[in-house]
Design a protein around this motif. Structure first.
Motif, mmCIF file in Angstrom:
data_model
loop_
_atom_site.group_PDB
_atom_site.id
_atom_site.type_symbol
_atom_site.label_atom_id
_atom_site.label_comp_id
_atom_site.label_asym_id
_atom_site.label_seq_id
_atom_site.Cartn_x
_atom_site.Cartn_y
_atom_site.Cartn_z
ATOM 1 N N LEU A 10 9.617 2.384 -8.621
ATOM 2 C CA LEU A 10 9.372 2.900 -7.609
ATOM 3 C C LEU A 10 10.439 3.632 -7.205
ATOM 4 N N THR A 11 11.136 4.327 -6.463
ATOM 5 C CA THR A 11 12.083 4.511 -5.608
ATOM 6 C C THR A 11 12.294 4.019 -4.563
ATOM 7 N N TRP A 41 0.719 -0.688 0.383
ATOM 8 C CA TRP A 41 -0.090 -0.494 -0.139
ATOM 9 C C TRP A 41 0.826 0.912 -0.001
ATOM 10 N N ALA A 42 1.643 0.704 1.458
ATOM 11 C CA ALA A 42 2.540 2.312 0.900
ATOM 12 C C ALA A 42 3.181 2.630 -0.263
ATOM 13 N N ALA A 43 3.906 1.844 -1.104
ATOM 14 C CA ALA A 43 4.401 1.705 -2.726
ATOM 15 C C ALA A 43 3.406 2.660 -3.649
ATOM 16 N N ARG A 44 2.755 2.100 -4.019
ATOM 17 C CA ARG A 44 1.274 2.581 -4.503
ATOM 18 C C ARG A 44 1.354 4.062 -4.152
ATOM 19 N N GLU A 45 1.390 4.395 -2.754
ATOM 20 C CA GLU A 45 0.679 5.979 -2.291
ATOM 21 C C GLU A 45 2.074 6.327 -2.907
ATOM 22 N N ILE A 90 7.942 -5.855 -2.902
ATOM 23 C CA ILE A 90 8.020 -4.490 -3.299
ATOM 24 C C ILE A 90 8.566 -4.319 -4.777
ATOM 25 N N ALA A 91 9.951 -3.961 -5.089
ATOM 26 C CA ALA A 91 10.241 -3.986 -6.178
ATOM 27 C C ALA A 91 9.664 -4.210 -7.557
ATOM 28 N N LEU A 101 6.829 10.098 -4.234
ATOM 29 C CA LEU A 101 8.033 10.348 -3.120
ATOM 30 C C LEU A 101 8.688 8.848 -3.409
ATOM 31 N N PRO A 102 9.657 8.852 -2.488
ATOM 32 C CA PRO A 102 10.630 7.758 -2.619
ATOM 33 C C PRO A 102 9.555 6.698 -1.463
#
Length: 290
Positions: free
Chosen positions: A77-78, A21-25, A70-71, A31-32
């Motif tokens: 995503l950074t 969820w944090a990755a999508r946000e 996640i990667a 943001l990284p």
């Protein structure tokens, strides 16, 4: 200092959902994302895990596996990660200086549900100076659902909910979503309404128009700041927790404010935030108020 989103991971499905969820946000906000795993050597009852090197290898394995997952799901995503040599509460709170928000996993519904990162989630939420988002395992789907709406509770004067409203509008703007703002009200009593507020209610044409006007005034600066975010206003008789939960069925995120409170056993998160965290069917963002 540039901001980043920080997600706590501990090897559980719930914490991986929180990281997803944090990755999508993070992608929505440009943001990284930093994944953080708290580890501090302590003697354990498991013979093979007694020595610090074994525990340390296990901690880095948890972090590497979460980072790889996640990667792979979010190649644009950074992403960075780190093992923090502290307790879960101190470790995550120690990232606040650089964090836009903290994201943790939640075990789900029920009054006795605990939050992950050990049993420390509520301590993190109660003590944090940044927004904290609690995510359940089913909220970490790889394919994000339609934008939907961000549900936010408003109460009191405009400044009382300014932080929660600001977070809700910023989140909706980043996602291309709408905001549904809810204000709950109760029947007047000797303590709930002052003579001045009763006079204002009379001038507004009654209690319901008075509450509707209060909600409009609280939303006005945020409508001006985010003119492209559609807004729905809802005023309802009832307790704040009940009204918010009854409106949360189709929400993609529920945003509630939290004032700093200290009880006999430490900081408290408040009854509305407590109800939302345990019973809402969507991720919940708890925003510290000024």
């Amino acid at each position: 200092m540039s901001r980043e989103i920080v997600a706590g991971v501990d090897g559980s499905p719930e914490s991986l959902a929180a990281a997803d969820w944090a990755a999508r946000e993070a992608l929505h906000r440009g943001l990284p994302l930093r994944l953080a795993h708290a580890w501090r050597w302590e003697p354990l009852d498991i013979p093979l895990a007694q020595d610090p090197e074994t525990q340390q290898r296990a901690a880095f394995t948890v972090l590497r596996e979460a980072e790889a997952t996640i990667a792979a799901r979010h190649p644009d995503l950074t992403l960075t990660s780190e093992v923090l040599p502290d307790t879960p509460v101190a470790a995550l709170l120690g990232t606040e200086e650089r964090a836009e928000m903290l994201v943790i996993g939640s075990r789900g519904h029920g009054a006795v549900a605990g939050f992950l990162l050990g049993s420390y989630g509520q301590q993190i939420i109660a003590a944090a100076t940044r927004p904290v988002v609690a995510v359940r395992s089913r909220d970490g789907e790889q394919t994000e659902p339609p934008a939907g709406h961000v549900l936010v509770g408003q109460h009191g004067d405009p400044e009382d909910s300014a932080a929660a409203l600001g977070f809700a509008f910023a989140t909706a703007a980043a996602r291309g979503a709408s905001v549904r703002a809810v204000r709950a009200w109760s029947l007047p009593s000797l303590y709930a309404y002052s003579p001045a507020s009763m006079r204002l209610a009379d001038e507004a044409g009654g209690l319901v128009p008075y509450e509707e006007k209060a909600l409009r005034e609280a939303l006005a600066p945020w409508r001006e700041r985010y003119p492209d975010v559609p807004v729905t206003e809802h005023v309802e008789l009832g307790s704040a927790g009940q009204v918010l939960l009854s409106s949360s069925g189709s929400a993609r995120l529920l945003v509630v404010g939290r004032r700093a409170r200290r009880g006999a056993i430490g900081p408290r998160i408040g009854s509305v935030a407590h109800a939302a965290l345990h019973l809402a069917p969507c991720p919940v963002a708890v925003i510290p108020q000024g």
